[in-house]
Design a protein around this motif. Structure first.
Motif, mmCIF file in Angstrom:
data_model
loop_
_atom_site.group_PDB
_atom_site.id
_atom_site.type_symbol
_atom_site.label_atom_id
_atom_site.label_comp_id
_atom_site.label_asym_id
_atom_site.label_seq_id
_atom_site.Cartn_x
_atom_site.Cartn_y
_atom_site.Cartn_z
ATOM 1 N N SER A 1 6.879 -1.844 -14.768
ATOM 2 C CA SER A 1 6.009 -2.701 -13.964
ATOM 3 C C SER A 1 5.782 -2.130 -12.570
ATOM 4 O O SER A 1 4.646 -2.004 -12.111
ATOM 5 C CB SER A 1 6.624 -4.099 -13.861
ATOM 6 N N LEU A 2 6.863 -1.771 -11.907
ATOM 7 C CA LEU A 2 6.755 -1.253 -10.549
ATOM 8 C C LEU A 2 5.999 0.070 -10.489
ATOM 9 O O LEU A 2 5.151 0.278 -9.617
ATOM 10 C CB LEU A 2 8.152 -1.089 -9.943
ATOM 11 N N SER A 3 6.293 0.958 -11.439
ATOM 12 C CA SER A 3 5.642 2.269 -11.428
ATOM 13 C C SER A 3 4.161 2.174 -11.775
ATOM 14 O O SER A 3 3.335 2.882 -11.198
ATOM 15 C CB SER A 3 6.353 3.220 -12.398
ATOM 16 N N SER A 4 3.813 1.290 -12.703
ATOM 17 C CA SER A 4 2.405 1.147 -13.078
ATOM 18 C C SER A 4 1.588 0.555 -11.934
ATOM 19 O O SER A 4 0.456 0.989 -11.669
ATOM 20 C CB SER A 4 2.265 0.276 -14.330
ATOM 21 N N VAL A 5 2.157 -0.427 -11.242
ATOM 22 C CA VAL A 5 1.462 -1.019 -10.093
ATOM 23 C C VAL A 5 1.305 0.008 -8.979
ATOM 24 O O VAL A 5 0.223 0.131 -8.380
ATOM 25 C CB VAL A 5 2.221 -2.255 -9.584
ATOM 26 N N ALA A 6 2.359 0.756 -8.701
ATOM 27 C CA ALA A 6 2.294 1.782 -7.658
ATOM 28 C C ALA A 6 1.254 2.845 -8.014
ATOM 29 O O ALA A 6 0.493 3.299 -7.147
ATOM 30 C CB ALA A 6 3.665 2.427 -7.472
ATOM 31 N N GLY A 7 1.203 3.222 -9.291
ATOM 32 C CA GLY A 7 0.232 4.221 -9.726
ATOM 33 C C GLY A 7 -1.196 3.724 -9.603
ATOM 34 O O GLY A 7 -2.082 4.457 -9.122
ATOM 35 N N MET A 8 -1.440 2.484 -10.013
ATOM 36 C CA MET A 8 -2.786 1.920 -9.903
ATOM 37 C C MET A 8 -3.204 1.761 -8.444
ATOM 38 O O MET A 8 -4.359 1.995 -8.077
ATOM 39 C CB MET A 8 -2.828 0.568 -10.617
ATOM 40 N N ALA A 9 -2.247 1.353 -7.608
ATOM 41 C CA ALA A 9 -2.551 1.199 -6.185
ATOM 42 C C ALA A 9 -2.945 2.537 -5.571
ATOM 43 O O ALA A 9 -3.862 2.612 -4.736
ATOM 44 C CB ALA A 9 -1.340 0.619 -5.456
ATOM 45 N N TYR A 10 -2.262 3.593 -5.993
ATOM 46 C CA TYR A 10 -2.584 4.929 -5.487
ATOM 47 C C TYR A 10 -3.972 5.371 -5.952
ATOM 48 O O TYR A 10 -4.768 5.909 -5.165
ATOM 49 C CB TYR A 10 -1.531 5.923 -5.962
ATOM 50 N N LEU A 11 -4.287 5.114 -7.225
ATOM 51 C CA LEU A 11 -5.586 5.524 -7.773
ATOM 52 C C LEU A 11 -6.745 4.795 -7.096
ATOM 53 O O LEU A 11 -7.818 5.364 -6.887
ATOM 54 C CB LEU A 11 -5.624 5.266 -9.275
ATOM 55 N N PHE A 12 -6.519 3.538 -6.741
ATOM 56 C CA PHE A 12 -7.581 2.747 -6.115
ATOM 57 C C PHE A 12 -7.553 2.838 -4.590
ATOM 58 O O PHE A 12 -8.312 2.148 -3.911
ATOM 59 C CB PHE A 12 -7.479 1.283 -6.547
ATOM 60 N N GLY A 13 -6.686 3.669 -4.060
ATOM 61 C CA GLY A 13 -6.663 3.905 -2.620
ATOM 62 C C GLY A 13 -6.194 2.730 -1.787
ATOM 63 O O GLY A 13 -6.632 2.567 -0.641
ATOM 64 N N MET A 14 -5.305 1.918 -2.327
ATOM 65 C CA MET A 14 -4.795 0.774 -1.565
ATOM 66 C C MET A 14 -3.819 1.252 -0.494
ATOM 67 O O MET A 14 -3.062 2.198 -0.722
ATOM 68 C CB MET A 14 -4.106 -0.211 -2.512
ATOM 69 N N ASP A 15 -3.840 0.598 0.651
ATOM 70 C CA ASP A 15 -2.920 0.988 1.719
ATOM 71 C C ASP A 15 -1.511 0.470 1.427
ATOM 72 O O ASP A 15 -1.281 -0.265 0.453
ATOM 73 C CB ASP A 15 -3.409 0.489 3.080
ATOM 74 N N ARG A 16 -0.565 0.830 2.286
ATOM 75 C CA ARG A 16 0.842 0.496 2.038
ATOM 76 C C ARG A 16 1.077 -1.012 2.031
ATOM 77 O O ARG A 16 1.830 -1.519 1.193
ATOM 78 C CB ARG A 16 1.724 1.147 3.112
ATOM 79 N N VAL A 17 0.418 -1.723 2.925
ATOM 80 C CA VAL A 17 0.627 -3.169 3.021
ATOM 81 C C VAL A 17 0.204 -3.866 1.731
ATOM 82 O O VAL A 17 0.934 -4.700 1.177
ATOM 83 C CB VAL A 17 -0.154 -3.750 4.220
ATOM 84 N N MET A 18 -0.980 -3.519 1.216
ATOM 85 C CA MET A 18 -1.464 -4.147 -0.003
ATOM 86 C C MET A 18 -0.634 -3.728 -1.214
ATOM 87 O O MET A 18 -0.396 -4.522 -2.132
ATOM 88 C CB MET A 18 -2.938 -3.793 -0.226
ATOM 89 N N THR A 19 -0.199 -2.472 -1.215
ATOM 90 C CA THR A 19 0.638 -2.002 -2.330
ATOM 91 C C THR A 19 1.942 -2.781 -2.391
ATOM 92 O O THR A 19 2.357 -3.239 -3.462
ATOM 93 C CB THR A 19 0.945 -0.501 -2.176
ATOM 94 N N ILE A 20 2.579 -2.949 -1.249
ATOM 95 C CA ILE A 20 3.821 -3.719 -1.199
ATOM 96 C C ILE A 20 3.575 -5.163 -1.599
ATOM 97 O O ILE A 20 4.407 -5.794 -2.267
ATOM 98 C CB ILE A 20 4.431 -3.643 0.213
#
Length: 208
Positions: free
Chosen positions: A88-107
């Motif tokens: 769960s954590l890795s998939s969310v982090a990967g998707m956030a990276y692909l969509f260019g989300m900043d650190r605040v939104m990723t967290i």
């Protein structure tokens, strides 16, 4: 009605025999207050928030009644929850990276698969936005509740404990309510899974 009124005398006695202090559970308002502050539950939303207490107690009753059966599969349950949490954590982090989300939104969206009280607390502590976290958690729970029965059929997951672990790890309390419909054993496994998943997610956030 007081919160103590949610359980009758027989239920309180049964829980006490199993080592559960029902009065302590009812008086612990930390989860309720965290949700209220994060989501701004007031006015019309306040009655709904009060329903969290009896719902949580119901999960505790199921777990207490099935704990002996769960002990026999504890190692497999822990490994399964750990694998699901990492996925769960890795998939969310990967998707956030692909969509260019900043650190605040990723967290803010990382703890989507834990309960609101835990997710909002650890998100805000790490610099996330509590409201976004709460929305992500609720959406995840609803999707898990709806898609769970279909996915278990597609992947031929027939074991009750396996289904409960899947629901609890992926979609916390809302998903576990669906597991309860499957059987008390599945619901108890879901209760254990969401607890362990919350603990593991909190440990992950502690190193951020």
């Amino acid at each position: 009605m007081s919160r103590g009124g949610y359980c009758d005398g027989d239920t309180k006695e049964r829980l006490t025999d199993k080592g559960i202090d029902i009065y302590q559970v009812l008086q612990d308002n930390n989860a309720y207050m965290a949700l209220e502050e994060a989501g701004g539950l007031s006015g019309g939303g306040r009655p709904l928030s009060y329903l969290m207490t009896p719902a949580t107690i119901c999960l505790g009753i199921s777990f207490a009644e099935q704990v002996e059966k769960l002990k026999k599969h504890m190692a497999a349950i822990i490994v399964g929850v750990a694998a699901g949490t990492v996925c769960s954590l890795s998939s969310v982090a990967g998707m956030a990276y692909l969509f260019g989300m900043d650190r605040v939104m990723t967290i803010s969206v990382l703890p989507k698969s834990v309960t609101t009280a835990i997710g909002v607390a650890i998100s805000e502590q790490a610099g996330g936005i509590g409201a976004v976290t709460a929305a992500a958690i609720i959406l995840t729970g609803i999707l898990g509740n709806m898609a769970g029965p279909v996915l278990t059929k597609v992947f031929h997951i027939e074991d009750e404990i396996a289904q409960g672990v899947a629901y609890g790890t992926a979609s916390h309390v809302i998903g576990t309510s669906r597991a309860m419909e499957r059987s008390p054993l599945a619901g108890a496994a879901g209760s254990l899974a969401l607890t362990v998943a919350g603990l593991l997610t909190s440990l992950f956030f502690s190193v951020l």
